[in-house]
Design a protein around this motif. Structure first.
Motif, PDB file in Angstrom:
ATOM      1  N   ALA A   1      -3.457   7.507  25.515  1.00 50.67           N
ATOM      2  CA  ALA A   1      -4.252   7.349  24.167  1.00 50.67           C
ATOM      3  C   ALA A   1      -3.521   5.705  23.746  1.00 50.67           C
ATOM      4  CB  ALA A   1      -3.159   8.482  22.981  1.00 50.67           C
ATOM      5  N   THR A   2      -3.571   5.476  22.620  1.00 52.67           N
ATOM      6  CA  THR A   2      -3.017   4.352  22.168  1.00 52.67           C
ATOM      7  C   THR A   2      -2.642   4.362  21.110  1.00 52.67           C
ATOM      8  OG1 THR A   2      -5.386   4.056  20.562  1.00 52.67           O
ATOM      9  CG2 THR A   2      -5.975   3.336  22.624  1.00 52.67           C
ATOM     10  N   LEU A   3      -1.334   3.889  21.061  1.00 48.29           N
ATOM     11  CA  LEU A   3      -0.921   3.377  20.177  1.00 48.29           C
ATOM     12  C   LEU A   3      -2.033   2.648  18.592  1.00 48.29           C
ATOM     13  CD1 LEU A   3       1.700   4.604  18.932  1.00 48.29           C
ATOM     14  CD2 LEU A   3       2.667   1.894  20.055  1.00 48.29           C
ATOM     15  N   THR A   4      -1.295   3.197  17.643  1.00 49.03           N
ATOM     16  CA  THR A   4      -1.774   2.102  16.352  1.00 49.03           C
ATOM     17  C   THR A   4      -1.653   0.102  16.730  1.00 49.03           C
ATOM     18  OG1 THR A   4      -0.707   3.893  14.672  1.00 49.03           O
ATOM     19  CG2 THR A   4      -1.837   1.753  14.177  1.00 49.03           C
ATOM     20  N   TYR A   5      -2.551   0.611  16.362  1.00 45.72           N
ATOM     21  CA  TYR A   5      -2.870  -1.115  17.077  1.00 45.72           C
ATOM     22  C   TYR A   5      -1.524  -2.373  16.645  1.00 45.72           C
ATOM     23  CZ  TYR A   5      -5.413  -6.044  17.492  1.00 45.72           C
ATOM     24  OH  TYR A   5      -5.306  -7.332  17.647  1.00 45.72           O
ATOM     25  N   GLY A   6      -1.168  -3.212  17.342  1.00 49.46           N
ATOM     26  CA  GLY A   6      -0.754  -4.398  17.637  1.00 49.46           C
ATOM     27  C   GLY A   6       0.855  -3.333  17.512  1.00 49.46           C
ATOM     28  N   ARG A   7       1.298  -2.721  17.456  1.00 49.95           N
ATOM     29  CA  ARG A   7       2.742  -1.897  17.565  1.00 49.95           C
ATOM     30  C   ARG A   7       2.916  -1.718  18.905  1.00 49.95           C
ATOM     31  NH1 ARG A   7       4.136   3.735  14.989  1.00 49.95           N
ATOM     32  NH2 ARG A   7       5.975   2.625  15.641  1.00 49.95           N
ATOM     33  N   LYS A   8       4.220  -1.884  18.754  1.00 48.17           N
ATOM     34  CA  LYS A   8       4.931  -1.924  20.622  1.00 48.17           C
ATOM     35  C   LYS A   8       5.586  -0.248  20.579  1.00 48.17           C
ATOM     36  CE  LYS A   8       7.415  -5.289  21.813  1.00 48.17           C
ATOM     37  NZ  LYS A   8       8.255  -5.826  22.475  1.00 48.17           N
ATOM     38  N   CYS A   9       5.791   0.003  21.345  1.00 49.31           N
ATOM     39  CA  CYS A   9       6.556   0.479  22.306  1.00 49.31           C
ATOM     40  C   CYS A   9       7.423   1.328  21.555  1.00 49.31           C
ATOM     41  CB  CYS A   9       6.614   1.352  23.430  1.00 49.31           C
ATOM     42  SG  CYS A   9       4.801   1.286  24.618  1.00 49.31           S
ATOM     43  N   PRO A  10       7.924   2.271  20.814  1.00 53.53           N
ATOM     44  CA  PRO A  10       9.532   2.889  19.830  1.00 53.53           C
ATOM     45  C   PRO A  10      10.214   3.498  21.213  1.00 53.53           C
ATOM     46  CG  PRO A  10       7.407   3.684  18.344  1.00 53.53           C
ATOM     47  CD  PRO A  10       6.735   3.489  19.670  1.00 53.53           C
TER      48      PRO A  10
ATOM     49  N   TYR B   1      -3.602  -3.561  22.599  1.00 52.11           N
ATOM     50  CA  TYR B   1      -2.143  -1.562  22.338  1.00 52.11           C
ATOM     51  C   TYR B   1      -0.863  -1.261  23.187  1.00 52.11           C
ATOM     52  CZ  TYR B   1      -7.029  -1.311  19.365  1.00 52.11           C
ATOM     53  OH  TYR B   1      -7.525  -1.467  18.291  1.00 52.11           O
ATOM     54  N   SER B   2      -0.557  -0.804  22.853  1.00 50.96           N
ATOM     55  CA  SER B   2       0.646   0.222  23.295  1.00 50.96           C
ATOM     56  C   SER B   2       0.254   0.948  23.340  1.00 50.96           C
ATOM     57  CB  SER B   2       1.695   0.140  22.715  1.00 50.96           C
ATOM     58  OG  SER B   2       2.693  -1.070  22.521  1.00 50.96           O
ATOM     59  N   ILE B   3      -0.311   1.962  24.992  1.00 49.59           N
ATOM     60  CA  ILE B   3      -0.602   2.817  25.577  1.00 49.59           C
ATOM     61  C   ILE B   3       0.351   3.917  25.429  1.00 49.59           C
ATOM     62  CG2 ILE B   3      -2.055   4.028  26.885  1.00 49.59           C
ATOM     63  CD1 ILE B   3      -3.316   1.876  25.191  1.00 49.59           C
ATOM     64  N   GLY B   4       0.571   4.996  25.579  1.00 51.20           N
ATOM     65  CA  GLY B   4       1.125   6.179  25.473  1.00 51.20           C
ATOM     66  C   GLY B   4       0.613   6.939  26.763  1.00 51.20           C
ATOM     67  N   TRP B   5       1.200   8.190  27.716  1.00 55.18           N
ATOM     68  CA  TRP B   5       0.924   8.586  28.475  1.00 55.18           C
ATOM     69  C   TRP B   5       2.066  10.430  27.802  1.00 55.18           C
ATOM     70  CZ3 TRP B   5      -2.449   9.820  32.432  1.00 55.18           C
ATOM     71  CH2 TRP B   5      -3.223   8.544  32.697  1.00 55.18           C
ATOM     72  N   PHE B   6       0.935  11.190  27.466  1.00 57.95           N
ATOM     73  CA  PHE B   6       1.016  12.780  27.207  1.00 57.95           C
ATOM     74  C   PHE B   6       0.778  13.793  28.589  1.00 57.95           C
ATOM     75  CE2 PHE B   6       2.476  11.545  22.625  1.00 57.95           C
ATOM     76  CZ  PHE B   6       2.492  10.136  23.091  1.00 57.95           C
ATOM     77  N   ARG B   7       1.086  14.270  28.028  1.00 56.32           N
ATOM     78  CA  ARG B   7       1.275  16.572  28.947  1.00 56.32           C
ATOM     79  C   ARG B   7       1.303  17.247  27.712  1.00 56.32           C
ATOM     80  NH1 ARG B   7       5.671  15.937  33.010  1.00 56.32           N
ATOM     81  NH2 ARG B   7       7.222  16.977  32.344  1.00 56.32           N
ATOM     82  N   GLN B   8       0.756  18.060  28.888  1.00 59.51           N
ATOM     83  CA  GLN B   8       0.228  19.843  27.624  1.00 59.51           C
ATOM     84  C   GLN B   8      -0.165  20.501  29.023  1.00 59.51           C
ATOM     85  OE1 GLN B   8      -2.468  20.007  24.402  1.00 59.51           O
ATOM     86  NE2 GLN B   8      -0.800  21.666  23.356  1.00 59.51           N
TER      87      GLN B   8
ATOM     88  N   GLU C   1       1.366   9.195  16.009  1.00 61.36           N
ATOM     89  CA  GLU C   1       1.323   7.585  16.160  1.00 61.36           C
ATOM     90  C   GLU C   1      -0.114   7.521  16.926  1.00 61.36           C
ATOM     91  OE1 GLU C   1       5.507   7.115  17.614  1.00 61.36           O
ATOM     92  OE2 GLU C   1       5.791   6.448  15.381  1.00 61.36           O
ATOM     93  N   TYR C   2      -0.877   8.073  17.985  1.00 65.38           N
ATOM     94  CA  TYR C   2      -1.350   7.493  18.781  1.00 65.38           C
ATOM     95  C   TYR C   2      -3.160   8.214  18.081  1.00 65.38           C
ATOM     96  CZ  TYR C   2       2.548   6.329  21.878  1.00 65.38           C
ATOM     97  OH  TYR C   2       3.673   5.960  22.494  1.00 65.38           O
ATOM     98  N   ASP C   3      -3.626   7.423  18.519  1.00 67.99           N
ATOM     99  CA  ASP C   3      -5.271   6.980  17.788  1.00 67.99           C
ATOM    100  C   ASP C   3      -5.964   7.655  18.495  1.00 67.99           C
ATOM    101  OD1 ASP C   3      -3.787   3.730  16.046  1.00 67.99           O
ATOM    102  OD2 ASP C   3      -3.866   6.654  15.004  1.00 67.99           O
ATOM    103  N   TYR C   4      -6.622   7.183  19.951  1.00 69.81           N
ATOM    104  CA  TYR C   4      -7.835   6.983  20.946  1.00 69.81           C
ATOM    105  C   TYR C   4      -6.930   8.468  21.349  1.00 69.81           C
ATOM    106  CZ  TYR C   4     -10.115   3.726  17.848  1.00 69.81           C
ATOM    107  OH  TYR C   4     -10.706   2.884  16.739  1.00 69.81           O
TER     108      TYR C   4
END
Length: 128
Positions: free
Chosen positions: A97-106, A32-39, A114-117
């Motif tokens: 969060a996890t990007l959809t399985y198998g995808r690389k970060c755009p 999984y590619s992983i993203g960080w977000f903030r709010q 685009e993020y699932d979990y």
């Protein structure tokens, strides 16, 4: 049970440093590619950074480029966000969060849909 747990948030002075962790359980982060977000309260969640699964390539929003560093340790099933020289405007709840399985970060700002979990978030407050 698939779970992401963020930790490491807290109060930090402007110009200091803080490292956030995103620990996965119930699945292997390797694929999984992983993203960080903030709010912030009353605002939309915004993408901060992303690290790809296969080759570890990274992306950063302009607002944090040069100050934040994303990294991963697949052996520990954990992704990190090193925050150097934080500013008061970096005060937010941070989520991984996890990007959809198998995808690389755009190579653009991470988009929430685009993020699932998702983890539950960790509060970061930058103040003197």
């Amino acid at each position: 049970q698939v779970q992401l747990v963020e930790s490491g948030g807290g109060l930090v002075q402007p110009g200091g440093s803080l490292r956030l962790s995103c620990a996965a359980s119930g699945f292997t982060l390797d694929y999984y590619s992983i993203g960080w977000f903030r709010q912030a309260p009353g605002k939309e969640r915004e993408g901060v950074s992303c690290i790809s699964n296969s080759d570890g390539t990274t992306y950063y929003a302009d607002s944090v480029k040069g100050r934040f560093t994303i990294s991963r340790d697949n052996a520990k099933n954990t992704v990190y966000l090193q925050m150097n020289s934080p500013k008061p405007e970096d005060t937010d709840v941070y989520y991984c969060a996890t990007l959809t399985y198998g995808r690389k970060c755009p190579y653009r700002t991470p988009l929430v849909y685009e993020y699932d979990y998702w983890g539950q978030g960790t509060q970061v407050t930058v103040s003197s």
